[in-house]
Design a protein around this motif. Structure first.
Motif, PDB file in Angstrom:
ATOM      1  N   THR A  70    -114.587 -63.124 -42.674  1.00 14.11           N
ATOM      2  CA  THR A  70    -114.965 -62.938 -41.276  1.00 14.11           C
ATOM      3  C   THR A  70    -116.339 -62.281 -41.217  1.00 14.11           C
ATOM      4  OG1 THR A  70    -112.640 -62.688 -40.700  1.00 14.11           O
ATOM      5  CG2 THR A  70    -114.240 -61.988 -39.055  1.00 14.11           C
ATOM      6  N   TYR A  71    -117.211 -62.862 -40.426  1.00 12.24           N
ATOM      7  CA  TYR A  71    -118.566 -62.335 -40.240  1.00 12.24           C
ATOM      8  C   TYR A  71    -118.674 -61.819 -38.815  1.00 12.24           C
ATOM      9  CZ  TYR A  71    -119.565 -64.798 -44.571  1.00 12.24           C
ATOM     10  OH  TYR A  71    -119.547 -65.227 -45.876  1.00 12.24           O
ATOM     11  N   TYR A  72    -119.338 -60.683 -38.647  1.00 18.07           N
ATOM     12  CA  TYR A  72    -119.485 -60.071 -37.330  1.00 18.07           C
ATOM     13  C   TYR A  72    -120.947 -60.134 -36.908  1.00 18.07           C
ATOM     14  CZ  TYR A  72    -114.809 -58.383 -38.278  1.00 18.07           C
ATOM     15  OH  TYR A  72    -113.469 -58.323 -38.568  1.00 18.07           O
ATOM     16  N   PHE A  73    -121.157 -60.313 -35.595  1.00 16.56           N
ATOM     17  CA  PHE A  73    -122.528 -60.480 -35.092  1.00 16.56           C
ATOM     18  C   PHE A  73    -122.814 -59.549 -33.922  1.00 16.56           C
ATOM     19  CE2 PHE A  73    -120.846 -64.423 -36.845  1.00 16.56           C
ATOM     20  CZ  PHE A  73    -121.729 -64.600 -37.894  1.00 16.56           C
ATOM     21  N   CYS A  74    -124.084 -59.201 -33.780  1.00 18.56           N
ATOM     22  CA  CYS A  74    -124.497 -58.284 -32.719  1.00 18.56           C
ATOM     23  C   CYS A  74    -124.616 -59.025 -31.390  1.00 18.56           C
ATOM     24  CB  CYS A  74    -125.832 -57.638 -33.068  1.00 18.56           C
ATOM     25  SG  CYS A  74    -127.229 -58.795 -33.012  1.00 18.56           S
ATOM     26  N   SER A  75    -124.718 -60.354 -31.453  1.00 16.08           N
ATOM     27  CA  SER A  75    -124.882 -61.130 -30.227  1.00 16.08           C
ATOM     28  C   SER A  75    -124.362 -62.548 -30.407  1.00 16.08           C
ATOM     29  CB  SER A  75    -126.363 -61.205 -29.860  1.00 16.08           C
ATOM     30  OG  SER A  75    -127.038 -62.012 -30.808  1.00 16.08           O
ATOM     31  N   ALA A  76    -124.136 -63.224 -29.297  1.00 12.25           N
ATOM     32  CA  ALA A  76    -123.679 -64.614 -29.335  1.00 12.25           C
ATOM     33  C   ALA A  76    -124.749 -65.497 -29.979  1.00 12.25           C
ATOM     34  CB  ALA A  76    -123.367 -65.097 -27.921  1.00 12.25           C
ATOM     35  N   GLY A  77    -126.003 -65.111 -29.820  1.00 10.27           N
ATOM     36  CA  GLY A  77    -127.110 -65.870 -30.404  1.00 10.27           C
ATOM     37  C   GLY A  77    -127.031 -65.903 -31.923  1.00 10.27           C
ATOM     38  N   CYS A  78    -126.712 -64.759 -32.530  1.00  9.22           N
ATOM     39  CA  CYS A  78    -126.584 -64.692 -33.982  1.00  9.22           C
ATOM     40  C   CYS A  78    -125.394 -65.529 -34.444  1.00  9.22           C
ATOM     41  CB  CYS A  78    -126.436 -63.240 -34.437  1.00  9.22           C
ATOM     42  SG  CYS A  78    -128.007 -62.353 -34.478  1.00  9.22           S
ATOM     43  N   LYS A  79    -124.298 -65.474 -33.690  1.00  9.26           N
ATOM     44  CA  LYS A  79    -123.121 -66.268 -34.038  1.00  9.26           C
ATOM     45  C   LYS A  79    -123.462 -67.751 -33.979  1.00  9.26           C
ATOM     46  CE  LYS A  79    -118.634 -67.725 -32.251  1.00  9.26           C
ATOM     47  NZ  LYS A  79    -117.994 -68.096 -33.510  1.00  9.26           N
ATOM     48  N   LYS A  80    -124.206 -68.137 -32.972  1.00  5.50           N
ATOM     49  CA  LYS A  80    -124.589 -69.541 -32.801  1.00  5.50           C
ATOM     50  C   LYS A  80    -125.427 -70.010 -33.983  1.00  5.50           C
ATOM     51  CE  LYS A  80    -125.253 -70.474 -28.399  1.00  5.50           C
ATOM     52  NZ  LYS A  80    -126.006 -70.526 -27.137  1.00  5.50           N
ATOM     53  N   ALA A  81    -126.366 -69.176 -34.411  1.00  6.17           N
ATOM     54  CA  ALA A  81    -127.218 -69.515 -35.556  1.00  6.17           C
ATOM     55  C   ALA A  81    -126.373 -69.644 -36.824  1.00  6.17           C
ATOM     56  CB  ALA A  81    -128.293 -68.442 -35.746  1.00  6.17           C
ATOM     57  N   PHE A  82    -125.405 -68.749 -36.987  1.00  7.59           N
ATOM     58  CA  PHE A  82    -124.534 -68.786 -38.159  1.00  7.59           C
ATOM     59  C   PHE A  82    -123.661 -70.039 -38.140  1.00  7.59           C
ATOM     60  CE2 PHE A  82    -120.502 -68.045 -40.302  1.00  7.59           C
ATOM     61  CZ  PHE A  82    -120.918 -67.562 -41.532  1.00  7.59           C
TER      62      PHE A  82
END
Length: 58
Positions: free
Chosen positions: A26-38
């Motif tokens: 599981t990877y955690y992100f500071c924003s939806a933008g980072c999740k989208k890039a991942f």
């Protein structure tokens, strides 16, 4: 504490803006933008740590 592998920021798992699962991790992100890039290129970010270590051995 988890590291946002996209931007390198430290993210608190409980308050992370977004999270993604890739190959059982599981990877955690500071924003939806980072999740989208991942989510777009998980291979680019997953295992980033291992790649950096390999480069140092050359």
């Amino acid at each position: 504490m988890a590291k946002d592998v996209v931007c390198g920021m430290d993210v608190e798992e409980k308050t992370a803006a977004a999270k993604s699962e890739h190959k059982g991790t599981t990877y955690y992100f500071c924003s939806a933008g980072c999740k989208k890039a991942f989510d777009k290129e998980p291979e680019k970010f997953a295992g980033k740590k291992e790649e950096q270590h390999k480069e140092h051995h050359h």
